[in-house]
Design an enzyme around this catalytic site. Structure first.
Site, mmCIF file in Angstrom:
data_model
loop_
_atom_site.group_PDB
_atom_site.id
_atom_site.type_symbol
_atom_site.label_atom_id
_atom_site.label_comp_id
_atom_site.label_asym_id
_atom_site.label_seq_id
_atom_site.Cartn_x
_atom_site.Cartn_y
_atom_site.Cartn_z
ATOM 1 N N ASP A 1 -2.982 4.570 -2.599
ATOM 2 C CA ASP A 1 -4.035 5.142 -1.771
ATOM 3 C C ASP A 1 -4.451 6.514 -2.295
ATOM 4 O OD1 ASP A 1 -5.517 5.066 0.867
ATOM 5 O OD2 ASP A 1 -4.312 6.861 1.214
ATOM 6 N N GLU B 1 -6.682 3.617 -5.895
ATOM 7 C CA GLU B 1 -7.920 3.937 -5.191
ATOM 8 C C GLU B 1 -8.411 5.270 -5.729
ATOM 9 O OE1 GLU B 1 -9.637 4.402 -0.644
ATOM 10 O OE2 GLU B 1 -7.654 5.171 -1.113
ATOM 11 N N HIS C 1 -10.829 -2.559 4.258
ATOM 12 C CA HIS C 1 -10.582 -2.042 5.602
ATOM 13 C C HIS C 1 -11.315 -0.742 5.892
ATOM 14 C CE1 HIS C 1 -7.961 0.120 2.913
ATOM 15 N NE2 HIS C 1 -7.766 1.028 3.830
ATOM 16 N N ASP C 2 -11.896 -0.115 4.870
ATOM 17 C CA ASP C 2 -12.605 1.159 5.047
ATOM 18 C C ASP C 2 -14.120 1.009 4.998
ATOM 19 O OD1 ASP C 2 -10.462 2.876 5.427
ATOM 20 O OD2 ASP C 2 -10.205 3.277 3.291
ATOM 21 N N ASP D 1 0.848 -1.191 0.000
ATOM 22 C CA ASP D 1 0.000 0.000 0.000
ATOM 23 C C ASP D 1 0.885 1.243 0.000
ATOM 24 O OD1 ASP D 1 -2.318 1.597 0.285
ATOM 25 O OD2 ASP D 1 -3.232 0.078 1.563
#
Length: 550
Positions: free
Chosen positions: A196, A249, A323-324, A95
């Protein structure tokens, strides 16, 4: 093997497995669970950040991109993990949080110490002549997007938490420093990268106020210069690896832009994460609200993106969970009455679409949201801020808590449930975030007598062995049906018909007669009972079935 027929598994290291009994997951814990990952038959693991960080935003506030945070282990642990994963033919995706650094990062600290070079790494601005903040932009975590830059009288931009200072990508030295980070990990054998919030890097050099009633994010999200940055980054780093797999993302992006981001000839990214389909349980587009999901809207968005990306030659990352996000089974399924069937239905829906599927840890055993009873159970800064804002907006404590309970990012961050013990087999010590339902859902029970894990294995095998799934085109079907999401995948002379009942009640679908005249073989179904292709087809609660037609 191309990324089209790969399956990527996401691990949130803090919550996967704790090997040293401190309540926090670590790299050695992941090493110990490699046999489990091999059994699932995934191809690559996306790891959330385990770099040095104050953990104000659970690792997305990075203080050193090239060091392992001691709470997760050492670089020797990472090297061992990489080596053992490679031995088992599993790749690594790291990430890369390149829009911002922690204010603890050496670059920001040098900027505070009046180093002009590093002050140019960030958006540091004077207040307006009347003393107001440089712009009226709002932070995505609530409140203004500007914080005081030491005692200089200036302010620095933070689109997220005040401890996350935005980097100024207009500065070529910033970009080169970030490409060095990517190349550091490439030298360690890493060929997968997830970027990200990469499409908020495209801010203007001169920052201006958002007009009245216009969200400030529209001024800096998904702007044309992001494409230029990605092309340059590709050429300077991962683009040199023929087997590189990358995903961006993309916040509030469009189909047109996502096609461009992922067109092979553009040399930018392999695929994109988009989130439109996960906003169908937002009241008037507001995340911190509670409502049943809008099935027709969900279906329309999935159809639109599948068709649009296929037509343009772009590529999607396919996912329900990360995870979000709260657990999808709570949002779109029924974890109480039909946990296995709704988990399998959601998996079928996503894995048979056009794109690369991602599995978030625990999804393959049907993990659901924790049953917390108090705000003190939560850790995430975003939901704590949101709770206060909901109270300020007039919600009662119970109303505000119910909203947090359905939307908090902590819902997906609870420890992986390995067994039914007090701490779910995750740790011998109280975890940083508590599990609550491991007595009903855990790996040991699932492998002993469950059906969800086995079903995921079947879906994974199909994608790896059937070109119609990994390469086929997409066409929507039964678009006006209010209960069933149906679509066709086509490849050469084959057609795959996929039917997914999104509700806990049986329904009958009317299929086109020209389709039922073909020979149809069941490729996969989440019910054992035989089902034959016919004009009127009854689907059981949360049933998924895929027919191969030829």
């Amino acid at each position: 093997m191309s990324f089209q027929n790969k399956i990527i598994y996401q691990i949130y290291p803090k919550s996967f497995y704790d090997s040293d009994g401190d309540g926090i997951g670590d790299l050695q814990g992941i090493i110990k669970k490699i046999p489990y990952l091999v059994k699932l038959n995934i191809d690559m693991i996306w790891f959330n950040p385990f770099f040095v960080s104050p953990q104000n935003d659970n690792g997305y506030d990075i203080a050193d991109y090239c060091k392992v945070d001691p709470r997760f282990g050492t670089m020797a642990d990472f090297d061992e993990l990489a080596r053992k994963l490679k031995e088992n033919h599993i790749g690594i995706m790291l990430d890369m949080v390149l829009n911002h650094t922690s204010t603890s990062h050496e670059w920001f600290q040098k900027a505070l110490a009046e180093n002009k070079k590093y002050q140019a790494f960030y958006y540091i601005r004077d207040p307006k002549p009347n003393g107001d903040l440089p712009t009226n932009w709002e932070s995505k975590f609530g409140g203004p997007a500007w914080a005081k830059f030491g005692n200089t009288g200036k302010y620095y931009l933070h689109l997220y938490d005040p401890s996350q200072a935005d980097l100024d990508w207009h500065n070529p030295e910033v970009r080169q420093a970030l490409y060095k980070v990517i190349n550091f990990w490439r030298a360690k054998g890493v060929h997968g990268f997830r970027f990200d919030v990469i499409n908020v890097t495209g801010k203007e050099e001169k920052l201006i106020d958002a007009p009245t009633n216009v969200a400030s994010k529209t001024l800096y999200t998904d702007t044309p210069i992001v494409q230029d940055y990605l092309k340059e980054m590709n050429q300077a780093s991962f683009g040199q690896d023929p087997d590189a797999i990358t995903v961006g993302e993309m916040s509030s992006t469009s189909i047109a832009n996502s096609v461009q981001y992922t067109l092979p000839g553009n040399h930018e990214l392999s695929m994109v994460f988009t989130f439109h389909h996960l906003k169908v349980d937002y009241v008037n587009g507001e995340k911190w609200s509670k409502m049943p999901f809008d099935f027709m809207k969900l279906k329309g968005i999935l159809n639109e993106w599948q068709s649009g990306m296929a037509k343009g030659g772009g590529w999607n990352a396919l996912f329900w969970n990360n995870h979000d996000q709260p657990r999808a089974i709570n949002r779109f399924g029924d974890p109480i009455h039909y946990r296995a069937k709704s988990a399998e239905m959601l998996a079928t829906t996503m894995h048979l679409l056009r794109g690369t599927p991602y599995i978030y840890m625990g999804e393959e055993i049907g993990m659901s949201d924790p049953d917390y009873t108090s705000m003190s159970d939560y850790v995430d800064i975003e939901c704590k801020n949101a709770y206060q804002e909901l109270l300020n907006a007039g919600k009662s404590p119970s109303e505000a808590f119910e909203i947090i309970k359905t939307k908090s990012r902590d819902n997906s961050r609870t420890p992986m449930q390995w067994n039914n013990s007090k701490y779910a087999g995750f740790s011998t010590h109280k975890p940083w975030l508590m599990p609550t339902n491991q007595a009903k859902v855990n790996v040991q029970d699932e492998l002993d007598h469950g059906e969800i894990f086995t079903y995921y294995q079947k879906l994974i095998k199909l994608r790896k062995t059937m070109p119609i799934i990994s390469e086929g085109n997409f066409k929507p079907l039964l678009e006006n049906d209010h209960q069933v999401f149906a679509y066709l995948r086509t490849y050469r002379n084959q057609t795959l018909l996929v039917l997914n009942n999104f509700y806990g009640k049986a329904t009958t679908v009317q299929l086109p007669s020209e389709m039922t005249k073909l020979h149809g073989k069941v490729l996969i179904s989440n019910y054992d009972e035989s089902i034959e292709l016919q004009d009127q087809l009854e689907l059981k609660p949360y049933q998924s079935v895929a027919f191969l037609l030829n």
